[in-house]
Design a protein around this motif. Structure first.
Motif, PDB file in Angstrom:
ATOM      1  N   ILE A   1       0.726  -1.188  -0.142  1.00 15.57           N
ATOM      2  CA  ILE A   1       0.107  -0.028   0.053  1.00 15.57           C
ATOM      3  C   ILE A   1       0.929   1.174   0.112  1.00 15.57           C
ATOM      4  CG2 ILE A   1      -1.688   1.057   1.294  1.00 15.57           C
ATOM      5  CD1 ILE A   1      -2.835  -1.337   0.335  1.00 15.57           C
ATOM      6  N   ALA A   2       1.068   2.041  -1.190  1.00 18.60           N
ATOM      7  CA  ALA A   2       1.692   3.264  -1.314  1.00 18.60           C
ATOM      8  C   ALA A   2       0.694   4.351  -0.964  1.00 18.60           C
ATOM      9  CB  ALA A   2       2.439   3.345  -2.545  1.00 18.60           C
ATOM     10  N   LEU A   3       1.094   5.249  -0.088  1.00 21.48           N
ATOM     11  CA  LEU A   3       0.408   6.462   0.455  1.00 21.48           C
ATOM     12  C   LEU A   3       0.951   7.764   0.107  1.00 21.48           C
ATOM     13  CD1 LEU A   3      -1.002   5.439   3.861  1.00 21.48           C
ATOM     14  CD2 LEU A   3      -1.968   4.818   1.611  1.00 21.48           C
ATOM     15  N   SER A   4       0.114   8.630  -0.451  1.00 22.20           N
ATOM     16  CA  SER A   4       0.910  10.068  -0.799  1.00 22.20           C
ATOM     17  C   SER A   4       0.701  11.119   0.183  1.00 22.20           C
ATOM     18  CB  SER A   4       0.125  10.741  -1.938  1.00 22.20           C
ATOM     19  OG  SER A   4       0.334   9.732  -3.075  1.00 22.20           O
ATOM     20  N   LYS A   5       1.749  11.709   0.623  1.00 20.63           N
ATOM     21  CA  LYS A   5       1.826  12.976   1.584  1.00 20.63           C
ATOM     22  C   LYS A   5       0.938  14.080   0.967  1.00 20.63           C
ATOM     23  CE  LYS A   5       6.055  12.775   4.130  1.00 20.63           C
ATOM     24  NZ  LYS A   5       7.124  13.252   4.480  1.00 20.63           N
ATOM     25  N   LEU A   6       0.061  14.802   1.796  1.00 20.67           N
ATOM     26  CA  LEU A   6      -0.810  15.873   1.556  1.00 20.67           C
ATOM     27  C   LEU A   6      -0.025  17.048   1.385  1.00 20.67           C
ATOM     28  CD1 LEU A   6      -4.199  14.795   3.353  1.00 20.67           C
ATOM     29  CD2 LEU A   6      -3.167  14.235   0.888  1.00 20.67           C
ATOM     30  N   SER A   7      -0.376  18.063   0.476  1.00 24.52           N
ATOM     31  CA  SER A   7       0.414  19.137   0.555  1.00 24.52           C
ATOM     32  C   SER A   7      -0.577  19.998   1.600  1.00 24.52           C
ATOM     33  CB  SER A   7       0.236  19.953  -1.010  1.00 24.52           C
ATOM     34  OG  SER A   7      -1.254  20.214  -1.233  1.00 24.52           O
ATOM     35  N   ALA A   8      -0.066  21.087   1.789  1.00 24.22           N
ATOM     36  CA  ALA A   8      -0.691  22.135   2.671  1.00 24.22           C
ATOM     37  C   ALA A   8      -2.018  22.501   2.360  1.00 24.22           C
ATOM     38  CB  ALA A   8       0.155  23.349   3.100  1.00 24.22           C
ATOM     39  N   GLU A   9      -1.860  22.885   0.874  1.00 24.97           N
ATOM     40  CA  GLU A   9      -3.231  23.284   0.088  1.00 24.97           C
ATOM     41  C   GLU A   9      -4.262  22.131   0.108  1.00 24.97           C
ATOM     42  OE1 GLU A   9      -2.428  26.648  -3.254  1.00 24.97           O
ATOM     43  OE2 GLU A   9      -1.621  24.691  -3.532  1.00 24.97           O
ATOM     44  N   GLU A  10      -3.796  21.014  -0.123  1.00 22.99           N
ATOM     45  CA  GLU A  10      -4.866  19.829  -0.140  1.00 22.99           C
ATOM     46  C   GLU A  10      -5.310  19.526   1.224  1.00 22.99           C
ATOM     47  OE1 GLU A  10      -2.362  17.703  -3.719  1.00 22.99           O
ATOM     48  OE2 GLU A  10      -2.050  16.942  -1.939  1.00 22.99           O
ATOM     49  N   SER A  11      -4.481  19.673   2.084  1.00 21.76           N
ATOM     50  CA  SER A  11      -5.074  19.270   3.503  1.00 21.76           C
ATOM     51  C   SER A  11      -6.060  20.575   4.161  1.00 21.76           C
ATOM     52  CB  SER A  11      -3.987  19.450   4.517  1.00 21.76           C
ATOM     53  OG  SER A  11      -3.276  18.208   4.360  1.00 21.76           O
ATOM     54  N   SER A  12      -5.716  21.790   3.554  1.00 21.06           N
ATOM     55  CA  SER A  12      -6.620  23.011   3.958  1.00 21.06           C
ATOM     56  C   SER A  12      -7.986  22.778   3.276  1.00 21.06           C
ATOM     57  CB  SER A  12      -5.976  24.290   3.764  1.00 21.06           C
ATOM     58  OG  SER A  12      -4.810  24.483   4.564  1.00 21.06           O
ATOM     59  N   TRP A  13      -7.806  22.548   1.834  1.00 19.78           N
ATOM     60  CA  TRP A  13      -9.098  22.427   1.188  1.00 19.78           C
ATOM     61  C   TRP A  13     -10.031  21.267   1.783  1.00 19.78           C
ATOM     62  CZ3 TRP A  13      -8.924  21.728  -4.835  1.00 19.78           C
ATOM     63  CH2 TRP A  13     -10.410  22.238  -5.465  1.00 19.78           C
ATOM     64  N   LEU A  14      -9.484  20.298   2.065  1.00 19.06           N
ATOM     65  CA  LEU A  14     -10.092  18.973   2.798  1.00 19.06           C
ATOM     66  C   LEU A  14     -10.981  19.600   3.895  1.00 19.06           C
ATOM     67  CD1 LEU A  14     -11.309  16.023   2.428  1.00 19.06           C
ATOM     68  CD2 LEU A  14      -9.144  15.357   3.926  1.00 19.06           C
ATOM     69  N   ARG A  15     -10.194  20.121   4.782  1.00 18.78           N
ATOM     70  CA  ARG A  15     -10.772  20.797   5.846  1.00 18.78           C
ATOM     71  C   ARG A  15     -11.941  21.547   5.673  1.00 18.78           C
ATOM     72  NH1 ARG A  15      -5.531  20.791   7.770  1.00 18.78           N
ATOM     73  NH2 ARG A  15      -5.267  23.104   7.270  1.00 18.78           N
ATOM     74  N   ARG A  16     -11.809  22.220   4.423  1.00 21.70           N
ATOM     75  CA  ARG A  16     -12.970  23.323   3.995  1.00 21.70           C
ATOM     76  C   ARG A  16     -14.096  22.463   3.577  1.00 21.70           C
ATOM     77  NH1 ARG A  16     -14.152  28.369   1.515  1.00 21.70           N
ATOM     78  NH2 ARG A  16     -16.392  28.169   1.198  1.00 21.70           N
TER      79      ARG A  16
END
Length: 232
Positions: A93-108
């Motif tokens: 299972i390969a997982l990708s690190k989230l960028s700060a923008e991606e993480s913030s957008w998901l929270r929104r």
């Protein structure tokens, strides 16, 4: 008289490693769950070790939904169907690190869904890769379409990354606007008077969606891609 040997069903297992997609390094402490195939009750759960290895016991011929995620939310999660049909099934299972923008957008996104009494989404590895690939392609070639230059549709891109579930895609392009502006524009559309017509708004607030992929790519304009995944 010949004797027959029968393996204990509890000896059947899903084994593998959880790794960082970019570096290939091991990920320690990822939560690995096997749920019934529709994502309901938990059949087994464990954590990846310091070398990334995990072992999930399952009964023979059990179809299960394998979910892998890190409590910190630093990485996207994984979900995929597996079946314990032999004594050892290895799954990397390969997982990708989230960028700060991606993480913030998901929270929104999850804040907006909560305000409309819709369940939160988890970032999904396959949906994230599909969103990144399409946003990057649109930025590179300067177009805004769901179907890319190769004729690939959104659901086909998602399946190409081994995603499971129904894919609903929102895209946008803007100059000088951020993902917060795009998110606000999606919500401002409101629900169509004709309920059969899907809009950015209805995709974003789809109560059946449980996973998401969010990506931003920069070119002559900024390109935004939302993949909303409904499973089962």
């Amino acid at each position: 008289m010949a004797s027959a040997l029968c393996a204990n069903p509890n000896d059947l297992r899903i084994t593998g490693r959880v790794i960082d997609r970019d570096s290939g390094g091991s990920i320690d402490g990822a939560i690995v769950e096997a749920r019934d195939a529709n994502g309901g009750f938990v059949l087994a759960t464990t954590r990846s070790r310091s070398d990334g290895m995990y072992v999930v016991p399952l009964k023979e011929d059990t179809a299960a939904l394998l979910i892998v995620n890190l409590p910190s939310g630093q990485y996207a999660a994984f979900h995929g169907l597996v079946e314990a049909s032999r004594t050892s099934q290895v799954r990397i299972i390969a997982l990708s690190k989230l960028s700060a923008e991606e993480s913030s957008w998901l929270r929104r996104v999850n804040r907006d869904r909560a305000q409309h009494h819709v369940p939160a989404l988890a970032m999904d590895e396959a949906a994230l890769l599909a969103a990144r690939a399409h946003a990057t392609d649109m930025a590179r070639y300067g177009y805004l379409r769901h179907i890319d230059g190769r004729g690939t549709q959104p659901w086909q891109r998602y399946l190409a990354f081994f995603g499971i579930g129904r894919d609903y895609e929102n895209i946008a392009a803007a100059q000088g606007d951020s993902w917060t502006d795009v998110e606000s524009a999606f919500l401002a559309e409101g629900r169509s008077a004709h309920n059969a017509i899907a809009t950015h708004y209805t995709n974003l607030l789809n109560p059946q969606a449980t996973w998401a992929g969010l990506a931003i790519a920069h070119g002559t304009a900024d390109y935004f891609d939302q993949e909303l995944i409904a499973f089962p």
